[in-house]
Write an enzyme that holds these catalytic residues in place. Structure first.
Site, PDB file in Angstrom:
ATOM      1  N   SER A 135     -11.229   0.538  -5.386  1.00  0.00           N
ATOM      2  CA  SER A 135     -10.184  -0.114  -5.811  1.00  0.00           C
ATOM      3  C   SER A 135     -10.713  -1.588  -5.187  1.00  0.00           C
ATOM      4  CB  SER A 135      -9.690   0.724  -5.435  1.00  0.00           C
ATOM      5  OG  SER A 135      -8.390  -1.102  -4.978  1.00  0.00           O
ATOM      6  N   TYR A 161      -3.401   2.955   2.568  1.00  0.00           N
ATOM      7  CA  TYR A 161      -4.134   2.482   1.794  1.00  0.00           C
ATOM      8  C   TYR A 161      -5.654   2.631   1.478  1.00  0.00           C
ATOM      9  CZ  TYR A 161      -5.139   2.817  -3.620  1.00  0.00           C
ATOM     10  OH  TYR A 161      -6.233   3.144  -4.566  1.00  0.00           O
ATOM     11  N   LYS A 174      -9.343   4.450   0.527  1.00  0.00           N
ATOM     12  CA  LYS A 174     -10.708   4.155  -0.179  1.00  0.00           C
ATOM     13  C   LYS A 174     -11.920   3.233   0.677  1.00  0.00           C
ATOM     14  CE  LYS A 174      -8.165   5.141  -3.608  1.00  0.00           C
ATOM     15  NZ  LYS A 174      -8.527   6.540  -4.564  1.00  0.00           N
TER      16      LYS A 174
HETATM   17  P1  NAD Z   1      -1.974   8.453 -10.662  1.00  0.00           P
HETATM   18  O1  NAD Z   1      -1.066   9.416  -9.397  1.00  0.00           O
HETATM   19  O2  NAD Z   1      -1.256   8.650 -11.835  1.00  0.00           O
HETATM   20  O3  NAD Z   1      -3.094  10.053 -10.572  1.00  0.00           O
HETATM   21  C1  NAD Z   1      -3.336  10.704  -9.601  1.00  0.00           C
HETATM   22  C2  NAD Z   1      -3.385  11.805  -9.421  1.00  0.00           C
HETATM   23  O4  NAD Z   1      -3.839  12.701  -8.489  1.00  0.00           O
HETATM   24  C3  NAD Z   1      -1.624  12.129 -10.003  1.00  0.00           C
HETATM   25  O5  NAD Z   1      -2.050  13.350 -11.470  1.00  0.00           O
HETATM   26  C4  NAD Z   1      -1.586  13.010  -8.908  1.00  0.00           C
HETATM   27  O6  NAD Z   1      -0.885  14.413  -9.336  1.00  0.00           O
HETATM   28  C5  NAD Z   1      -3.033  14.139  -7.978  1.00  0.00           C
HETATM   29  N1  NAD Z   1      -3.083  14.304  -6.946  1.00  0.00           N
HETATM   30  C6  NAD Z   1      -3.145  13.215  -5.356  1.00  0.00           C
HETATM   31  N2  NAD Z   1      -3.227  14.433  -4.397  1.00  0.00           N
HETATM   32  C7  NAD Z   1      -3.963  15.646  -4.833  1.00  0.00           C
HETATM   33  C8  NAD Z   1      -4.361  16.005  -4.280  1.00  0.00           C
HETATM   34  N3  NAD Z   1      -4.189  16.349  -3.380  1.00  0.00           N
HETATM   35  N4  NAD Z   1      -5.177  17.522  -4.800  1.00  0.00           N
HETATM   36  C9  NAD Z   1      -4.790  17.292  -5.660  1.00  0.00           C
HETATM   37  N5  NAD Z   1      -3.747  16.287  -7.206  1.00  0.00           N
HETATM   38  C10 NAD Z   1      -3.561  15.288  -6.351  1.00  0.00           C
HETATM   39  O7  NAD Z   1      -3.244   7.238 -10.644  1.00  0.00           O
HETATM   40  P2  NAD Z   1      -4.579   6.713 -11.292  1.00  0.00           P
HETATM   41  O8  NAD Z   1      -3.856   5.032 -11.030  1.00  0.00           O
HETATM   42  O9  NAD Z   1      -4.053   7.528 -12.505  1.00  0.00           O
HETATM   43  O10 NAD Z   1      -5.093   6.969 -10.130  1.00  0.00           O
HETATM   44  C11 NAD Z   1      -6.201   7.797 -10.325  1.00  0.00           C
HETATM   45  C12 NAD Z   1      -7.008   6.811  -9.331  1.00  0.00           C
HETATM   46  O11 NAD Z   1      -7.579   5.607  -8.911  1.00  0.00           O
HETATM   47  C13 NAD Z   1      -6.733   6.916  -7.606  1.00  0.00           C
HETATM   48  O12 NAD Z   1      -7.160   7.369  -6.457  1.00  0.00           O
HETATM   49  C14 NAD Z   1      -6.135   5.796  -6.981  1.00  0.00           C
HETATM   50  O13 NAD Z   1      -5.941   4.994  -5.581  1.00  0.00           O
HETATM   51  C15 NAD Z   1      -7.430   4.950  -7.899  1.00  0.00           C
HETATM   52  N6  NAD Z   1      -6.536   3.298  -8.139  1.00  0.00           N
HETATM   53  C16 NAD Z   1      -6.193   3.052  -8.950  1.00  0.00           C
HETATM   54  C17 NAD Z   1      -5.441   1.941  -9.065  1.00  0.00           C
HETATM   55  C18 NAD Z   1      -4.225   1.918 -10.236  1.00  0.00           C
HETATM   56  O14 NAD Z   1      -3.249   0.588  -9.780  1.00  0.00           O
HETATM   57  N7  NAD Z   1      -3.905   2.700 -10.836  1.00  0.00           N
HETATM   58  C19 NAD Z   1      -6.208   1.236  -8.866  1.00  0.00           C
HETATM   59  C20 NAD Z   1      -7.481   1.031  -8.191  1.00  0.00           C
HETATM   60  C21 NAD Z   1      -7.844   2.884  -7.827  1.00  0.00           C
HETATM   61  C1  WQD Z   2       0.044  -7.574  -9.254  1.00  0.00           C
HETATM   62  C2  WQD Z   2       1.108  -9.342  -9.652  1.00  0.00           C
HETATM   63  C3  WQD Z   2       2.287  -9.683  -7.125  1.00  0.00           C
HETATM   64  C4  WQD Z   2       5.661  -6.299  -9.015  1.00  0.00           C
HETATM   65  C5  WQD Z   2      -2.047  -2.904  -6.681  1.00  0.00           C
HETATM   66  C6  WQD Z   2      -3.037  -2.443  -5.370  1.00  0.00           C
HETATM   67  C7  WQD Z   2      -4.361  -2.431  -5.367  1.00  0.00           C
HETATM   68  C8  WQD Z   2      -4.615  -1.462  -6.565  1.00  0.00           C
HETATM   69  C9  WQD Z   2      -3.942  -2.012  -7.720  1.00  0.00           C
HETATM   70  C10 WQD Z   2      -4.837   0.712  -6.065  1.00  0.00           C
HETATM   71  C11 WQD Z   2       1.085  -9.413  -7.814  1.00  0.00           C
HETATM   72  C12 WQD Z   2       3.965  -9.373  -9.116  1.00  0.00           C
HETATM   73  C13 WQD Z   2       3.965  -7.501  -8.345  1.00  0.00           C
HETATM   74  C14 WQD Z   2       6.529  -6.940  -9.238  1.00  0.00           C
HETATM   75  C15 WQD Z   2       5.352  -8.987  -8.999  1.00  0.00           C
HETATM   76  N1  WQD Z   2      -4.297  -0.234  -6.749  1.00  0.00           N
HETATM   77  N2  WQD Z   2       4.940  -8.363  -8.684  1.00  0.00           N
HETATM   78  N3  WQD Z   2       6.742  -8.256  -8.756  1.00  0.00           N
HETATM   79  O1  WQD Z   2      -0.504  -6.043  -5.822  1.00  0.00           O
HETATM   80  O2  WQD Z   2      -2.735  -6.714  -7.422  1.00  0.00           O
HETATM   81  O3  WQD Z   2      -2.261  -4.333  -6.411  1.00  0.00           O
HETATM   82  O4  WQD Z   2      -1.991  -2.259  -7.461  1.00  0.00           O
HETATM   83  O5  WQD Z   2      -5.451   0.529  -5.538  1.00  0.00           O
HETATM   84  O6  WQD Z   2      -4.928  -1.635  -4.667  1.00  0.00           O
HETATM   85  O7  WQD Z   2      -2.963  -2.889  -3.641  1.00  0.00           O
HETATM   86  O8  WQD Z   2      -0.751  -5.420  -7.911  1.00  0.00           O
HETATM   87  O9  WQD Z   2       0.757  -4.654  -9.699  1.00  0.00           O
HETATM   88  O10 WQD Z   2       1.053  -4.265  -7.551  1.00  0.00           O
HETATM   89  O11 WQD Z   2       1.053  -6.703  -8.374  1.00  0.00           O
HETATM   90  O12 WQD Z   2       5.761 -10.482  -8.921  1.00  0.00           O
HETATM   91  O13 WQD Z   2       8.076  -6.034  -9.271  1.00  0.00           O
HETATM   92  O14 WQD Z   2       2.775  -8.759  -9.873  1.00  0.00           O
HETATM   93  O15 WQD Z   2       2.822  -9.671  -6.289  1.00  0.00           O
HETATM   94  O16 WQD Z   2       1.053 -10.940  -7.897  1.00  0.00           O
HETATM   95  P1  WQD Z   2      -1.591  -5.841  -5.978  1.00  0.00           P
HETATM   96  P2  WQD Z   2       0.347  -5.087  -8.438  1.00  0.00           P
END
Ligand code: NAD
Ligand code: WQD
Length: 337
Positions: free
Chosen positions: A124, A148, A152
């Site tokens: 991330s 969190y 990562k």
């Molecule tokens: P998500 O929660 O939709 O998908 C994660 C999946 O992992 C879920 O289906 C959940 O049931 C499964 N899971 C969690 N813990 C588990 C375990 N112990 N065993 C088996 N399954 C498990 O999330 P996503 O948005 O699809 O994110 C996928 C990956 O990408 C995550 O690792 C997340 O940290 C990373 N990521 C997401 C974002 C984002 O904003 N969505 C941004 C950066 C990184």
């Molecule tokens: C985006 C913008 C908020 C919600 C997070 C995690 C990051 C990554 C992606 C996993 C910001 C604003 C949000 C709301 C708002 N995840 N906001 N009202 O914070 O960039 O990143 O998700 O790895 O680790 O920190 O994403 O979608 O929460 O926020 O005003 O109800 O929207 O302040 O500027 P963020 P976000």
């Protein structure tokens, strides 16, 4: 290629599975469904004509993983499984360290035991911490501001150490910026369990009438309109980045971190305006104080992905918002029968 996809019923995993199946890859998903629905599987079948193989199991369960590797014999792993809510990670840090870090270590041990050493890991942009100035590039120092993010960062560091210890490993840590959007079919999309933490699911649930009003966290940042700026990337572009990463593993030895972003920044108010226009519903919002831990501006330098993976994001913000709205408006309650 035969692939194991951990977390494959989740938001990003399901979109990646669709692209993999469409290209003819053989996929087995392991997911404990803690944050996803089994209904995703039939939706994937509707889109691709193929039902992915699925094992409901926890990645912390070593015996279950050993069985999966013995039965399906995957050649590579895409590791999405993890808990991802920043706020929750402050409240229950041990659950995050156990699920994300211990679960990953168990997975990597089982991979090593079965001599499967090709891995794409979901990292991330959060690993850039709060001290770097955007555009963020992979040479910048990493740090974390919450449990969190620390999970990562720890997993990335474990993977760098692992690759250093054994040159058979090929590993890519993909650092995602802000994934939004949904598959163009409207059949799969983001479906948070509770009240959404992230901006887009919140905005779309306000537009559909499930939530009353968006809270905009601060309008006094040093940005063009005072609200936070992020690098939103279409989830299908992100999924395609994983395909390129898997292809690149064949020629890569060691561990490399690569950003998946567009390189463009968009403010909260630009998202709200765009979504109101596309959905035909004025999204009500109220400006409230900044959210703890947020920074003003985050966007990627996306050059390395282009150089190393031959990948760049193709879908623009309008497509991201249109696809989000198609998913939300045709599935107002998310995945339900
Ligand atoms: P998500 O929660 O939709 O998908 C994660 C999946 O992992 C879920 O289906 C959940 O049931 C499964 N899971 C969690 N813990 C588990 C375990 N112990 N065993 C088996 N399954 C498990 O999330 P996503 O948005 O699809 O994110 C996928 C990956 O990408 C995550 O690792 C997340 O940290 C990373 N990521 C997401 C974002 C984002 O904003 N969505 C941004 C950066 C990184
Ligand atoms: C985006 C913008 C908020 C919600 C997070 C995690 C990051 C990554 C992606 C996993 C910001 C604003 C949000 C709301 C708002 N995840 N906001 N009202 O914070 O960039 O990143 O998700 O790895 O680790 O920190 O994403 O979608 O929460 O926020 O005003 O109800 O929207 O302040 O500027 P963020 P976000």
């Amino acid at each position: 290629m035969k692939l194991l996809i951990t977390g494959g019923t989740g938001y990003i995993g399901s979109h990646t599975v669709v692209e993999l199946l469409s290209l003819g890859h053989d996929v087995v998903i392991v997911d404990n469904l803690v944050n996803s629905s089994e209904l995703v599987l039939s939706r994937i079948e509707k889109i691709t004509g193929k039902m992915p193989q699925f094992v409901k199991a926890d990645i912390c369960d070593r015996d279950a993983l050993n069985d999966i590797f013995s039965t399906y014999k995957p050649e590579a792993v895409v590791h999405f499984a993890g808990l991802k809510a920043v706020g929750e990670s402050n409240d229950i840090p041990l659950s995050y360290y156990h699920n994300n870090v211990t679960g990953s270590v168990v997975l990597f041990e089982v991979m090593a035991a079965h001599n499967v050493k090709n891995l794409v890991f979901s990292s991330s942009a959060t690993v850039y911490g709060e001290n770097n100035v955007s555009p963020l590039d992979e040479t910048m120092a990493t740090s974390a501001t919450n449990p969190y993010g620390r999970t990562k960062l720890m997993i990335e560091e474990i993977l760098f150490d692992l690759a250093k210890s054994d040159s058979d490993w090929s590993i890519i840590n993909l650092r995602y910026f802000n994934p939004i959007g949904a598959h163009q079919s409207g059949l799969i999309g983001e479906d948070p369990n509770d009240i959404p933490n992230n901006l887009l699911p919140y905005v779309s649930q306000v537009a559909i009438g499930r939530l009353a009003q968006l809270q905009v966290f601060g309008d006094d940042y040093n940005t063009p309109d005072g609200t936070g700026v992020r690098d939103y990337i279409h989830v299908v572009d992100l999924a395609l980045g994983h395909i390129k990463a898997l292809e690149t593993l064949a020629t890569l030895s060691g561990c490399q971190a690569i950003n998946l972003g567009t390189g463009n920044g968009t403010s909260v108010l630009q998202i709200v305006d765009g979504f109101s226009h596309i959905s035909g519903t004025k999204v009500p919002f109220k400006i409230v104080p900044r959210r703890a831990g947020d920074i003003a501006t985050v966007y990627a330098n996306a050059a390395l992905a282009k150089d190393v993976l031959g990948w760049q994001a193709e879908r623009n913000l309008t497509e991201m918002l249109e696809d989000t709205w198609r998913w939300q408006s045709t599935n107002p309650q998310g995945y339900t029968e």
